[in-house]
Design an enzyme around this catalytic site. Structure first.
Site, short mmCIF file in Angstrom:
data_model
loop_
_atom_site.label_atom_id
_atom_site.label_comp_id
_atom_site.label_asym_id
_atom_site.label_seq_id
_atom_site.Cartn_x
_atom_site.Cartn_y
_atom_site.Cartn_z
N SER A 7 -29.62 -17.39 -7.16
CA SER A 7 -30.34 -18.40 -6.39
C SER A 7 -30.16 -18.04 -4.92
CB SER A 7 -29.81 -19.81 -6.70
OG SER A 7 -28.41 -19.86 -6.61
N GLU A 9 -30.25 -19.34 -0.76
CA GLU A 9 -30.20 -20.49 0.16
C GLU A 9 -30.89 -20.18 1.48
OE1 GLU A 9 -26.51 -22.74 0.35
OE2 GLU A 9 -26.67 -22.74 2.53
N ASP A 101 -20.82 -32.95 7.34
CA ASP A 101 -19.78 -32.99 8.38
C ASP A 101 -20.13 -33.92 9.53
OD1 ASP A 101 -17.82 -31.11 7.40
OD2 ASP A 101 -19.39 -29.61 7.63
N PHE A 210 -17.77 -17.53 11.92
CA PHE A 210 -18.22 -18.54 10.94
C PHE A 210 -17.16 -18.69 9.83
CE2 PHE A 210 -21.58 -19.70 7.59
CZ PHE A 210 -21.59 -21.03 7.96
N HIS A 260 -25.12 -17.22 -5.72
CA HIS A 260 -25.93 -18.00 -4.77
C HIS A 260 -25.86 -17.25 -3.44
CE1 HIS A 260 -27.85 -21.66 -3.25
NE2 HIS A 260 -27.01 -21.65 -2.23
#
Ligand code: FAD
Length: 289
Positions: A7, A9, A101, A210, A260
């Site tokens: 999949s 994103e 968040d 990140f 993913h």
């Protein structure tokens, strides 16, 4: 037993150029028979209304099923349920159910009305709206704000008990971390699919910063390999593809059957290097040869 599934994103594009890149990547990945495309909600600085617009348009235009991310933090139950109903009415059957968040906005939301308090409560509310297929998040290196691994696993188990179908992991780079996390999850009574979240390496420095925010460990070997070539785009692209191929192969060896891919809206080439048998046959086969 089936082949692994993939999949992908995306985040909602914010500029005209971004929009062109988004649709170009979606178009190319559509040819690869993905399990689903997921679209983030208010992540990476995008506004939530952009997510809703992108999800609705993608649901209309794409052959591939769309999974809409939804975060409850910062919204009242009524507000977030309204978005879920809008998705249901647009034919979106898959939700990635998350806390989010948006702590700053959550106090204001509480003044407007009742709010969901936890992801399991949110899943319960979503399933009252529609029998959505629900994915949730999990963290092989423990969520940065979680007390410890045991707390993370307890919360994850509660999400499955509430009706989640699978957990998509935060990105990680050491294939053994997947195995370890799945073993810990099994010990905590979790047998549902754990999907490996895979971040292809593009800009190494941004990835490292990140990763720090997400609590993802970057192996020393990766730093030693990528730091010297960080400004050489050809060498970086080649090394990145090799790292992706090897990582996925090793995860397949570790019996991972759903990947993913965090595309960041850029094309990703998945190569069929080392496919073996699958354990999760609940989703359609998707892989480029
Ligand atoms: C696959 C994936 C997709 C994502 N998509 C999006 C998106 O579209 N939009 C977006 O905004 N964010 C997104 N996120 C980020 C996510 O919203 C954050 O990681 C958020 O902090 C936790 O969400 P959760 O659903 O895992 O929450 P939970 O399941 O509630 O939390 C996970 C763990 O962290 C602990 N925890 C969380 N917050 C706290 C806290 N404040 N104090 C103590 N412990 C805490 C919980 O106890 C639990 O152990 C995504 C993350 C992943 C892995």
């Amino acid at each position: 037993m089936t082949d692994p599934v993939f999949s992908y994103e995306f985040f909602p594009p914010r500029t005209q150029l971004g929009e062109r890149r988004f649709w170009r990547t979606v178009g190319r990945l559509e040819a690869q028979d993905a399990a689903f495309f997921s679209i983030t909600y208010g992540a990476l600085g995008s506004a939530q209304p952009q997510s809703v617009e992108t999800v609705e348009y993608a649901a209309k235009e794409c052959e591939t099923p769309i999974a809409a991310h939804l975060t409850f933090e910062g919204s009242t139950i009524e507000e977030i349920n309204a978005v879920a109903m809008q998705y249901r009415d647009a034919g979106v059957d898959r939700i990635v159910a998350l806390r989010g968040d948006a702590r700053a906005e959550s106090e204001a939301a509480k003044k407007r009305g009742a709010c969901y308090q936890s992801v399991p409560e949110f899943i319960d509310g979503l399933l009252q709206i529609h029998p959505f297929d629900i994915s949730v998040a999990c963290y092989p290196h423990v969520h940065p704000k979680a007390k410890d691994l045991q707390t993370d696993l307890r919360v994850l188990k509660e999400k499955f008990d509430a009706g989640a179908n699978r957990a998509i992991s935060q990105f990680f780079f050491d294939p053994d971390d997947y195995q370890r996390f799945r073993d810990h999850a099994a010990t905590a009574g979790i047998s549902a699919p754990i999907v490996a979240g895979v971040l292809p390496i593009r800009d190494f420095a941004s990835m490292v910063s990140f990763a720090e925010k997400c609590g993802t460990r970057v192996p020393k070997s990766l730093v030693e390999q990528f730091e010297p070539i960080a400004n050489d785009s050809d060498a970086l692209a080649k090394a990145s593809q090799q790292q992706l191929d090897t990582f996925i192969d090793k995860l397949i060896d570790n019996d991972c059957r759903h990947f993913h891919i965090y595309t960041l809206n850029q094309m990703v080439n998945i190569r069929r290097c080392n496919l073996k048998q699958s354990v999760d046959d609940s989703l359609p086969v998707s892989l480029s040869a």
